[in-house]
Write a protein that holds these residues in place. Structure first.
Motif, PDB file in Angstrom:
ATOM      1  N   LYS A 134      45.406  35.683  12.101  1.00  0.00           N
ATOM      2  CA  LYS A 134      44.677  35.394  10.857  1.00  0.00           C
ATOM      3  C   LYS A 134      44.699  33.906  10.531  1.00  0.00           C
ATOM      4  O   LYS A 134      43.719  33.352  10.050  1.00  0.00           O
ATOM      5  N   MET A 135      45.827  33.273  10.780  1.00  0.00           N
ATOM      6  CA  MET A 135      45.897  31.846  10.484  1.00  0.00           C
ATOM      7  C   MET A 135      44.980  31.039  11.397  1.00  0.00           C
ATOM      8  O   MET A 135      44.338  30.093  10.963  1.00  0.00           O
ATOM      9  N   ASN A 136      44.916  31.419  12.649  1.00  0.00           N
ATOM     10  CA  ASN A 136      44.072  30.627  13.537  1.00  0.00           C
ATOM     11  C   ASN A 136      42.590  30.805  13.240  1.00  0.00           C
ATOM     12  O   ASN A 136      41.784  29.933  13.563  1.00  0.00           O
ATOM     13  N   ARG A 137      42.244  31.897  12.586  1.00  0.00           N
ATOM     14  CA  ARG A 137      40.853  32.020  12.127  1.00  0.00           C
ATOM     15  C   ARG A 137      40.612  31.137  10.911  1.00  0.00           C
ATOM     16  O   ARG A 137      39.492  30.741  10.633  1.00  0.00           O
ATOM     17  N   ALA A 138      41.684  30.833  10.181  1.00  0.00           N
ATOM     18  CA  ALA A 138      41.543  30.112   8.911  1.00  0.00           C
ATOM     19  C   ALA A 138      41.796  28.618   9.030  1.00  0.00           C
ATOM     20  O   ALA A 138      41.658  27.897   8.057  1.00  0.00           O
ATOM     21  N   MET A 139      42.191  28.151  10.215  1.00  0.00           N
ATOM     22  CA  MET A 139      42.535  26.739  10.345  1.00  0.00           C
ATOM     23  C   MET A 139      41.521  26.000  11.221  1.00  0.00           C
ATOM     24  O   MET A 139      40.952  26.582  12.137  1.00  0.00           O
ATOM     25  N   PRO A 140      41.327  24.716  10.960  1.00  0.00           N
ATOM     26  CA  PRO A 140      40.473  23.934  11.864  1.00  0.00           C
ATOM     27  C   PRO A 140      41.193  23.773  13.205  1.00  0.00           C
ATOM     28  O   PRO A 140      42.428  23.862  13.251  1.00  0.00           O
ATOM     29  N   PRO A 141      40.462  23.534  14.292  1.00  0.00           N
ATOM     30  CA  PRO A 141      41.105  23.404  15.604  1.00  0.00           C
ATOM     31  C   PRO A 141      42.169  22.298  15.616  1.00  0.00           C
ATOM     32  O   PRO A 141      43.093  22.349  16.429  1.00  0.00           O
ATOM     33  N   GLU A 142      42.054  21.348  14.697  1.00  0.00           N
ATOM     34  CA  GLU A 142      43.002  20.226  14.674  1.00  0.00           C
ATOM     35  C   GLU A 142      44.398  20.635  14.214  1.00  0.00           C
ATOM     36  O   GLU A 142      45.345  19.883  14.366  1.00  0.00           O
ATOM     37  N   LEU A 143      44.505  21.790  13.589  1.00  0.00           N
ATOM     38  CA  LEU A 143      45.817  22.279  13.145  1.00  0.00           C
ATOM     39  C   LEU A 143      45.983  23.707  13.657  1.00  0.00           C
ATOM     40  O   LEU A 143      45.964  24.671  12.897  1.00  0.00           O
ATOM     41  N   HIS A 144      46.136  23.813  14.964  1.00  0.00           N
ATOM     42  CA  HIS A 144      46.171  25.109  15.611  1.00  0.00           C
ATOM     43  C   HIS A 144      47.603  25.654  15.634  1.00  0.00           C
ATOM     44  O   HIS A 144      48.550  24.910  15.874  1.00  0.00           O
ATOM     45  N   LEU A 145      47.750  26.944  15.379  1.00  0.00           N
ATOM     46  CA  LEU A 145      49.080  27.570  15.449  1.00  0.00           C
ATOM     47  C   LEU A 145      49.314  28.118  16.852  1.00  0.00           C
ATOM     48  O   LEU A 145      48.426  28.743  17.431  1.00  0.00           O
ATOM     49  N   LYS A 146      50.499  27.906  17.375  1.00  0.00           N
ATOM     50  CA  LYS A 146      50.777  28.318  18.749  1.00  0.00           C
ATOM     51  C   LYS A 146      51.630  29.573  18.837  1.00  0.00           C
ATOM     52  O   LYS A 146      51.424  30.405  19.708  1.00  0.00           O
ATOM     53  N   GLU A 147      52.614  29.674  17.973  1.00  0.00           N
ATOM     54  CA  GLU A 147      53.515  30.833  18.013  1.00  0.00           C
ATOM     55  C   GLU A 147      53.913  31.180  16.602  1.00  0.00           C
ATOM     56  O   GLU A 147      53.889  30.324  15.720  1.00  0.00           O
ATOM     57  N   ALA A 148      54.311  32.435  16.419  1.00  0.00           N
ATOM     58  CA  ALA A 148      54.870  32.822  15.123  1.00  0.00           C
ATOM     59  C   ALA A 148      55.980  33.828  15.372  1.00  0.00           C
ATOM     60  O   ALA A 148      55.936  34.598  16.330  1.00  0.00           O
ATOM     61  N   ARG A 149      56.963  33.809  14.497  1.00  0.00           N
ATOM     62  CA  ARG A 149      58.103  34.703  14.664  1.00  0.00           C
ATOM     63  C   ARG A 149      58.564  35.131  13.280  1.00  0.00           C
ATOM     64  O   ARG A 149      58.698  34.298  12.381  1.00  0.00           O
ATOM     65  N   ALA A 150      58.771  36.432  13.120  1.00  0.00           N
ATOM     66  CA  ALA A 150      59.236  36.928  11.826  1.00  0.00           C
ATOM     67  C   ALA A 150      60.750  36.816  11.784  1.00  0.00           C
ATOM     68  O   ALA A 150      61.437  37.145  12.765  1.00  0.00           O
ATOM     69  N   VAL A 151      61.284  36.318  10.677  1.00  0.00           N
ATOM     70  CA  VAL A 151      62.737  36.245  10.524  1.00  0.00           C
ATOM     71  C   VAL A 151      63.142  36.813   9.170  1.00  0.00           C
ATOM     72  O   VAL A 151      62.335  36.925   8.251  1.00  0.00           O
ATOM     73  N   ASP A 152      64.392  37.113   9.106  1.00  0.00           N
ATOM     74  CA  ASP A 152      65.003  37.655   7.909  1.00  0.00           C
ATOM     75  C   ASP A 152      65.092  36.587   6.821  1.00  0.00           C
ATOM     76  O   ASP A 152      65.169  35.401   7.136  1.00  0.00           O
ATOM     77  N   ASP A 153      65.159  37.004   5.572  1.00  0.00           N
ATOM     78  CA  ASP A 153      65.328  36.043   4.483  1.00  0.00           C
ATOM     79  C   ASP A 153      66.606  35.225   4.632  1.00  0.00           C
ATOM     80  O   ASP A 153      66.692  34.116   4.121  1.00  0.00           O
TER      81      ASP A 153
END
Lengths: 224, 619
Positions: A81-100
């Motif tokens: 979802k983020m990569n659909r919402a961001m310009p190519p200049e600020l591309h997300l490569k990885e994401a990881r869920a972590v505990d609070d």
């Protein structure tokens, strides 16, 4: 829960400052429609922190942000979802869920790796050959800019590794809340060792952020 | 080093590099070679100003929506960038793909403000395009312009090949199609311009001649080419709901002047304030439907991530369903944490209830524009607002928790006396009193009343188009007077140097000969004249002198009823006869009613079905 996301700041937008990158990420999160958490208070803002502010003028290959979510969110969904919402200049490569309870990124940060591309290949060759020379010295004096003045310091203990190949100089440099060796300080010292009079023109790319694993070795911060 | 590498190099040295680097969210990613027509949209001022402009966003979206056309942006670089570009011998490059200006097929300038005209010359020059239309060849782009200042195109007649007069949405695509034809069929420049001149609302100045008498007064404006119209009628889009409005707009990385969603709720204004050029030019009033606006705002919020929507129009308070619109927007935007702001709040129109709702999300300072200090003066300018209206709204605002109020006035209005100036101070004092009348525990802390006075500039197509502007010494005297009487606790007074207003008066009602002055001033180094730090008044005066023209002829001379005005061949929809009648009424301080209360016969009734309030009998 929180999401740790690795993103890229491209060369084209390298002159955008950290505050503007923060705001752009917040707007990106708002566009994504993801259930992000907001602060309480008069002017609520998205709960987002960055492992480290990247200097204006520098590109980032693996910058890290930490977003608090209001609802459990799948890391892959976040990424898509983020990569659909961001310009190519600020591309997300990885994401990881972590505990609070996952420790704050900023506190765990120990070092950053850099690729410093020297525009002039002759200068690059001189700098490369000066690396062993400089690293053999018992100390490497450099000028550190504080808010009010320039201070001399020894950056030798802050340089964890340094190598050069062609136009690229690669370095692993200390980066904590207390002390840091900025690429500019390193390059100035190296230019001095190489006998260069004029300041060297180079492009800074921060290629990774590192913390310390349980064995006490440097490891990518986003994986800790 | 190639062009791009040299550009990157100077970016390291320039202040505010993000002005020049692009790559923002929702900026075109169309491939240059995929589109046969390349349109360079030029905003003749800095990035921060240009990216705050709604017209740019509308036309940018509209041109890029067509698969055959591509639109990229150009802005005026700041002086440090200009110097570095010269040093590296770099041309002006588009923000998106960094193509030089001369590789585009059309270069389009938006004319928002006369003081940006030297920037147009600077941008063309840096873009490698001959400044004057007569020097452009077959391989040069067609240079066009539109926007409110295009209604008096004459000062720019030498530099712009074709002007678009009126609403741009429809004519933009028609114009691009003709220019595409030029490219594909190899039409000559002249043939292309002739085709453009036959589009409704398009004015090609080189097809018209202007004659003057010995004193410099115009004696005739005539077509010199067969088949072009005697008068050029402005374009009007009749139904805003059917008219293109962008659902995605660029989102700058850095903060710009208006960094928010601008939702144009209506176009035009029925008030008929006599000083207001926009109020005349954008007639008739046309509203977007509530449903359309809700739909647009949801789409724009989703595509931009902006935190704020401002309802934009000349007089948002007059929007028919304003309370319903605000309530519905509030309801839908609350969870998305988007605040709603009303920028041009008229003091006699917005309901107390709406004010309370605005504040529910975010509290900002409230702006009121009484424009003049006494009732007589307000009647002269037909600002149909009374002191008690203003004070009542201010009281509501203070009781609603506001403590910051801005009041806008003008000085130098026709028939103005010192008594009218004193009225400004009286009004400010009464506003302060209203604040202290609210019990301490109920009012917000930190009263701030900001009074701003700008110097009146007579504009074409207004009832004051014949009027003389006050001379500079007289303006200075009046401003000094205001400084004295506005020395009131809790009140801040802002004013502007009169020199820019004087020059604005020269250019806004200028004829073709002003083009020589623009060119001379530019050659002498004048650029970025809208910025205090770069404005060079003495150089401008030198330029007038070098061209043998007297600026007072344009700024301080009262025109006669029968004088041919430089813009007489442009039909704005409003007749000269109506404007003269309004001028006479103003001299007697007689007001004219709001068009919504009945047709005043401004001239639009000549165009069937264009104005919803027109009465055909009032011709």
């Amino acid at each position: 829960m929180r999401i740790l996301a690795v993103f890229e700041k491209s060369e084209r937008i390298r002159h955008i400052g950290h505050l503007d990158i923060q705001r752009s990420m917040q707007r990106g999160l708002r566009r994504s429609g993801l259930p992000v958490a907001y602060s309480n208070g008069f002017n609520p803002h998205i709960l987002i922190t960055f492992a480290s502010a990247l200097s204006t003028g520098a590109c980032g290959q693996r910058e890290i942000m930490d977003v608090t979510m209001a609802e459990p969110t799948d890391a892959e969904v976040f990424l898509a979802k983020m990569n659909r919402a961001m310009p190519p200049e600020l591309h997300l490569k990885e994401a990881r869920a972590v505990d609070d309870r996952h420790p704050a990124l900023m506190g765990s940060l120990r070092a950053a790796s850099y690729d410093l591309m020297v525009y002039d290949s002759q200068e690059a060759a001189l700098l490369n050959s000066a690396i062993p020379l400089m690293m053999d010295q018992p100390s490497i004096p450099a000028m550190r800019k504080t808010k009010t003045a320039l201070k001399e310091c020894d950056i030798k203990p802050l340089i964890y590794s340094l190598s050069g190949e062609g136009q690229h100089i690669r370095a692993m440099l200390a980066l904590t809340e207390k002390e840091a060796c900025k690429p500019g300080m390193l390059m100035e010292a190296l230019a001095g060792a190489a006998g260069l009079k004029e300041p060297v023109r180079f492009l800074t790319t921060r290629t990774g952020l590192f913390g310390e694993n349980t064995e006490g070795n440097l490891a990518p911060l986003e994986l800790l | 080093m190639n062009e791009n590498e040299r550009f990157e190099k100077i970016l390291e040295k320039v202040q505010k590099a993000p002005r020049y680097t692009g790559g923002e969210m929702n900026t075109a990613v169309k491939e240059w070679d995929d589109c046969p027509l390349h349109f360079g949209f030029c905003f003749p001022d800095t990035y921060e100003v240009g990216m705050s402009h709604l017209g740019l966003k509308i036309l940018y979206g509209l041109i890029n929506r067509e698969e055959w056309s591509l639109c990229e942006r150009f802005f005026m670089p700041w002086t440090d960038m200009i110097a570095l570009m010269k040093e590296e011998n770099l041309p002006l490059l588009s923000t998106e793909s960094r193509h030089p200006m001369h590789e585009f097929d059309v270069i389009g300038f938006t004319l928002q403000y006369e003081m940006s005209y030297t920037n147009i010359l600077a941008m063309l020059d840096m873009g490698g395009i001959p400044l004057e239309g007569k020097d452009r060849g077959e391989s040069d782009p067609i240079v066009v312009a539109g926007g409110p200042c295009a209604f008096n195109p004459e000062p720019l007649a030498d530099f712009i090949d074709a002007f678009m007069i009126g609403d741009g949405e429809d004519v933009m695509t028609e114009l691009n199609r003709v220019i595409l034809e030029r490219k594909q069929k190899g039409l000559s420049r002249k043939e292309c311009l002739r085709k453009l001149a036959n589009l409704e609302g398009v004015y090609v100045p080189s097809f018209y001649d202007v004659e003057y008498d010995a004193s410099g007064i115009i004696t005739g404006i005539h077509p010199n080419t067969p088949g072009v119209p005697e008068t050029i009628r402005k374009r009007v889009v009749t139904d805003l709901n059917q008219t293109y409005y962008p659902e995605e707009i660029p989102v700058p990385y850095t903060e710009v002047v208006f960094d928010r969603i601008m939702l144009e709720i209506m176009r035009g204004c029925t008030r008929g304030c006599r000083f207001c050029q926009a109020g005349m030019l954008y007639r008739p009033v046309r509203e977007r439907s509530l449903e359309k606006l809700i739909d647009l705002s949801e789409k724009l919020v989703a595509s931009t991530g902006y935190e704020e929507i401002s309802l934009s129009s000349l007089s948002s308070g007059d929007y028919t369903c304003l309370p319903e619109l605000i309530r519905e927007l509030m309801r839908r935007m609350k969870d998305k944490r988007v605040s709603i702001s009303l920028p041009s709040l008229r003091i006699d129109s917005v309901l107390k209830e709406s004010l309370e709702e605005t504040q529910q999300v975010k509290k900002t300072s409230l702006t009121f524009a009484p424009e003049a200090g006494t009732q007589r003066m307000r009647d002269v300018i037909n600002k149909g607002v009374t002191e008690s209206d203003l004070l009542e709204k201010v009281r509501d605002a203070f009781e609603g928790g506001w403590s910051s109020v801005k009041l806008y006035f003008m000085d130098g209005l026709p028939t103005e006396t010192d008594e009218d100036l004193d009225g400004i101070a009286d009004l400010a004092r009464k506003v302060v009193e209203e604040y202290f009348r609210v019990p301490r525990e109920r009012r917000a802390k930190g009263l701030r009343v900001t009074v701003s006075a700008s110097t009146f500039v007579p504009k074409p197509f207004t009832p004051f188009q014949w009027a003389a502007q006050d001379t500079i010494p007289e303006i200075i005297r009046k401003q000094d007077h205001l400084k004295k009487v506005l020395n009131i606790k809790g009140v801040n007074f802002n004013w502007h140097e009169p020199y820019v207003s004087f020059l604005e008066a020269c250019v806004s009602r200028g004829d073709r000969r002003i083009g020589r002055v623009l060119l001379t001033a530019y050659r002498l180094g004048c650029i970025l004249d809208g910025w205090t730090e770069t404005f060079r008044f003495d150089t401008w005066m030198e330029a007038f002198k070098a061209c043998g023209l007297d600026p007072a002829f344009y700024a301080n001379r009262e025109r006669g009823r029968d004088e041919i005005l430089p813009w007489d061949h442009i039909d704005s929809g409003i007749t000269k006869q109506f404007l003269w009648h309004e001028k006479e009424k103003s001299e007697q301080a007689v007001t004219t009613k709001d068009c919504r209360k009945g047709c005043n016969g401004c001239g639009l009734q000549r165009w069937k079905g264009v104005c919803g309030y027109a009465n055909p009998r009032s011709v």
